[in-house]
Design a protein around this motif. Structure first.
Motif, PDB file in Angstrom:
ATOM      1  N   GLN A  60       0.832  -1.193   0.000  1.00  0.00           N
ATOM      2  CA  GLN A  60       0.000   0.000   0.000  1.00  0.00           C
ATOM      3  C   GLN A  60       0.869   1.247   0.000  1.00  0.00           C
ATOM      4  O   GLN A  60       1.861   1.321   0.715  1.00  0.00           O
ATOM      5  CB  GLN A  60      -0.910  -0.002   1.236  1.00  0.00           C
ATOM      6  CG  GLN A  60      -1.462   1.349   1.665  1.00  0.00           C
ATOM      7  CD  GLN A  60      -2.508   1.898   0.727  1.00  0.00           C
ATOM      8  OE1 GLN A  60      -3.209   1.152   0.057  1.00  0.00           O
ATOM      9  NE2 GLN A  60      -2.633   3.215   0.684  1.00  0.00           N
ATOM     10  N   SER A  67      -1.970  -1.238  -3.790  1.00  0.00           N
ATOM     11  CA  SER A  67      -3.180  -0.463  -3.514  1.00  0.00           C
ATOM     12  C   SER A  67      -2.727   0.941  -3.134  1.00  0.00           C
ATOM     13  O   SER A  67      -1.620   1.143  -2.630  1.00  0.00           O
ATOM     14  CB  SER A  67      -4.009  -1.095  -2.395  1.00  0.00           C
ATOM     15  OG  SER A  67      -3.293  -1.099  -1.164  1.00  0.00           O
ATOM     16  N   THR A 107      -3.862   5.118  -1.750  1.00  0.00           N
ATOM     17  CA  THR A 107      -4.787   6.095  -1.193  1.00  0.00           C
ATOM     18  C   THR A 107      -4.887   7.222  -2.192  1.00  0.00           C
ATOM     19  O   THR A 107      -4.036   8.113  -2.232  1.00  0.00           O
ATOM     20  CB  THR A 107      -4.288   6.605   0.173  1.00  0.00           C
ATOM     21  OG1 THR A 107      -4.007   5.487   1.013  1.00  0.00           O
ATOM     22  CG2 THR A 107      -5.321   7.503   0.839  1.00  0.00           C
ATOM     23  N   MET A 108      -5.893   7.194  -3.024  1.00  0.00           N
ATOM     24  CA  MET A 108      -5.961   8.063  -4.193  1.00  0.00           C
ATOM     25  C   MET A 108      -6.240   9.529  -3.842  1.00  0.00           C
ATOM     26  O   MET A 108      -5.953  10.421  -4.636  1.00  0.00           O
ATOM     27  CB  MET A 108      -7.035   7.564  -5.159  1.00  0.00           C
ATOM     28  CG  MET A 108      -6.997   6.067  -5.441  1.00  0.00           C
ATOM     29  SD  MET A 108      -5.616   5.552  -6.462  1.00  0.00           S
ATOM     30  CE  MET A 108      -6.215   5.983  -8.085  1.00  0.00           C
ATOM     31  N   ILE A 145     -10.525  12.944  -5.825  1.00  0.00           N
ATOM     32  CA  ILE A 145     -10.726  11.800  -6.721  1.00  0.00           C
ATOM     33  C   ILE A 145     -10.927  12.283  -8.157  1.00  0.00           C
ATOM     34  O   ILE A 145     -10.418  11.668  -9.107  1.00  0.00           O
ATOM     35  CB  ILE A 145     -11.945  10.972  -6.259  1.00  0.00           C
ATOM     36  CG1 ILE A 145     -11.714  10.440  -4.837  1.00  0.00           C
ATOM     37  CG2 ILE A 145     -12.194   9.807  -7.219  1.00  0.00           C
ATOM     38  CD1 ILE A 145     -10.425   9.662  -4.654  1.00  0.00           C
ATOM     39  N   TRP A 167      -8.054  12.605 -10.765  1.00  0.00           N
ATOM     40  CA  TRP A 167      -7.481  11.431 -11.444  1.00  0.00           C
ATOM     41  C   TRP A 167      -8.099  11.181 -12.822  1.00  0.00           C
ATOM     42  O   TRP A 167      -7.712  10.228 -13.505  1.00  0.00           O
ATOM     43  CB  TRP A 167      -7.685  10.183 -10.584  1.00  0.00           C
ATOM     44  CG  TRP A 167      -6.835  10.163  -9.359  1.00  0.00           C
ATOM     45  CD1 TRP A 167      -7.141  10.675  -8.131  1.00  0.00           C
ATOM     46  CD2 TRP A 167      -5.531   9.599  -9.240  1.00  0.00           C
ATOM     47  NE1 TRP A 167      -6.111  10.464  -7.259  1.00  0.00           N
ATOM     48  CE2 TRP A 167      -5.106   9.799  -7.914  1.00  0.00           C
ATOM     49  CE3 TRP A 167      -4.685   8.922 -10.125  1.00  0.00           C
ATOM     50  CZ2 TRP A 167      -3.864   9.366  -7.451  1.00  0.00           C
ATOM     51  CZ3 TRP A 167      -3.457   8.494  -9.664  1.00  0.00           C
ATOM     52  CH2 TRP A 167      -3.056   8.717  -8.344  1.00  0.00           C
ATOM     53  N   HIS A 200      -8.127   0.606  -3.737  1.00  0.00           N
ATOM     54  CA  HIS A 200      -8.152   2.024  -3.384  1.00  0.00           C
ATOM     55  C   HIS A 200      -8.482   2.128  -1.904  1.00  0.00           C
ATOM     56  O   HIS A 200      -9.605   1.800  -1.481  1.00  0.00           O
ATOM     57  CB  HIS A 200      -9.207   2.762  -4.216  1.00  0.00           C
ATOM     58  CG  HIS A 200      -9.360   4.196  -3.835  1.00  0.00           C
ATOM     59  ND1 HIS A 200     -10.472   4.939  -4.190  1.00  0.00           N
ATOM     60  CD2 HIS A 200      -8.542   5.045  -3.151  1.00  0.00           C
ATOM     61  CE1 HIS A 200     -10.335   6.170  -3.729  1.00  0.00           C
ATOM     62  NE2 HIS A 200      -9.175   6.257  -3.095  1.00  0.00           N
ATOM     63  N   ILE A 222      -9.802   4.142   0.462  1.00  0.00           N
ATOM     64  CA  ILE A 222     -10.560   5.387   0.353  1.00  0.00           C
ATOM     65  C   ILE A 222     -10.350   6.296   1.559  1.00  0.00           C
ATOM     66  O   ILE A 222     -10.473   7.517   1.442  1.00  0.00           O
ATOM     67  CB  ILE A 222     -12.067   5.121   0.127  1.00  0.00           C
ATOM     68  CG1 ILE A 222     -12.681   4.347   1.291  1.00  0.00           C
ATOM     69  CG2 ILE A 222     -12.278   4.387  -1.192  1.00  0.00           C
ATOM     70  CD1 ILE A 222     -14.193   4.200   1.201  1.00  0.00           C
ATOM     71  N   SER A 240     -15.827   6.024  -5.690  1.00  0.00           N
ATOM     72  CA  SER A 240     -14.582   5.414  -6.173  1.00  0.00           C
ATOM     73  C   SER A 240     -14.857   4.376  -7.241  1.00  0.00           C
ATOM     74  O   SER A 240     -14.163   4.323  -8.271  1.00  0.00           O
ATOM     75  CB  SER A 240     -13.828   4.768  -5.002  1.00  0.00           C
ATOM     76  OG  SER A 240     -12.716   4.041  -5.456  1.00  0.00           O
ATOM     77  N   PHE A 278     -13.235   4.530 -10.802  1.00  0.00           N
ATOM     78  CA  PHE A 278     -12.223   3.512 -11.107  1.00  0.00           C
ATOM     79  C   PHE A 278     -12.882   2.129 -11.170  1.00  0.00           C
ATOM     80  O   PHE A 278     -12.762   1.331 -10.235  1.00  0.00           O
ATOM     81  CB  PHE A 278     -11.129   3.494 -10.034  1.00  0.00           C
ATOM     82  CG  PHE A 278     -10.592   4.848  -9.662  1.00  0.00           C
ATOM     83  CD1 PHE A 278      -9.850   5.590 -10.558  1.00  0.00           C
ATOM     84  CD2 PHE A 278     -10.845   5.381  -8.402  1.00  0.00           C
ATOM     85  CE1 PHE A 278      -9.348   6.834 -10.212  1.00  0.00           C
ATOM     86  CE2 PHE A 278     -10.355   6.630  -8.039  1.00  0.00           C
ATOM     87  CZ  PHE A 278      -9.606   7.351  -8.948  1.00  0.00           C
ATOM     88  N   LEU A 308     -11.826  -1.465  -9.300  1.00  0.00           N
ATOM     89  CA  LEU A 308     -10.859  -1.250  -8.230  1.00  0.00           C
ATOM     90  C   LEU A 308     -11.516  -1.487  -6.873  1.00  0.00           C
ATOM     91  O   LEU A 308     -12.542  -0.897  -6.552  1.00  0.00           O
ATOM     92  CB  LEU A 308     -10.311   0.177  -8.308  1.00  0.00           C
ATOM     93  CG  LEU A 308      -9.101   0.512  -7.441  1.00  0.00           C
ATOM     94  CD1 LEU A 308      -7.915  -0.386  -7.793  1.00  0.00           C
ATOM     95  CD2 LEU A 308      -8.711   1.986  -7.609  1.00  0.00           C
ATOM     96  N   THR A 342     -12.490  -1.279  -3.098  1.00  0.00           N
ATOM     97  CA  THR A 342     -12.567  -0.149  -2.162  1.00  0.00           C
ATOM     98  C   THR A 342     -12.283  -0.645  -0.745  1.00  0.00           C
ATOM     99  O   THR A 342     -12.876  -1.623  -0.283  1.00  0.00           O
ATOM    100  CB  THR A 342     -13.946   0.522  -2.217  1.00  0.00           C
ATOM    101  OG1 THR A 342     -14.979  -0.440  -1.955  1.00  0.00           O
ATOM    102  CG2 THR A 342     -14.173   1.146  -3.584  1.00  0.00           C
TER     103      THR A 342
END
Length: 202
Positions: free
Chosen positions: A71, A95, A97-98, A121, A124, A141, A143, A166, A170, A173, A175
């Protein structure tokens, strides 16, 4: 390129469609299995890898520790594909943390602000990360990390709304929320519909 790295081990608990309570989350999957691994948690990997920034170094970690996923926290949209290319060359998965750290979505009162989080978010949109999701390189992700570190913390409904947001941004992906399953806020209907998993550090 800067990433936030902390080395920690995670336990990965599947939580999608499960009841949040004071007891451990149980797996409601309809698939038959002789052993329900999600009840015990699944070994997930490292929380960042300090100093391991090229494919050979990451491959060394993969070989020595038998871990394939880790991560990181990143809010660097333009350069993240270079990082994901490195992950791909190493044969590992990651993974992220977006939305970056708490400062990006904490309001002037110190409260969690979901609209500020969504703004992060949205950044992106033109980052080309979807190709890495489709290829199985970017797998999750996170979140939100440290969900109880705000003056007013996110509610269960907000966490599920974030997960839904999310998934729309994405597709494919996973969560994730970093909080032990028994410590998650309880949704009004007792079930998270869009949060796929929680991770617990130890």
């Amino acid at each position: 390129m800067t990433y936030i790295f902390i080395i920690l081990t995670l336990v990965f608990n599947i939580s999608c469609g499960q009841t949040a309570s004071s007891d451990s989350a149980s797996n409601n999957s309809t698939e038959d299995s002789s052993e329900n691994t999600s009840e015990k948690g699944v070994l997930y990997g490292f929380w960042g890898l300090n100093g391991f920034h090229d494919a050979d170094e990451l491959l060394d970690i993969k070989t020595r520790f038998g871990t394939t996923v880790f991560q990181v926290t990143s809010a660097y949209y333009s350069s993240v594909t270079d990082f994901l290319d490195t992950i791909n060359k190493s044969g590992m998965k990651v993974s992220m943390t977006m939305a970056g750290g708490h400062s990006h979505y904490t309001d002037s009162n110190g409260d969690f602000d979901i609209e500020m989080w969504k703004d992060q978010i949205d950044e992106w949109e033109n980052s080309d990360v979807q190709d890495y999701i489709d290829d199985g390189i970017l797998v999750g992700h996170l979140i939100l990390d440290d969900i109880y570190n705000f003056d007013v913390d996110p509610t269960a409904s907000e966490l599920d709304e974030m997960a839904e947001y999310s998934q729309a941004a994405f597709p494919g992906l996973l969560t994730i929320v970093r909080q032990k399953a028994s410590g998650m806020p309880v949704p009004n209907n007792g079930v998270y519909e869009f949060v796929d998993a929680v991770v617990n550090q130890y």
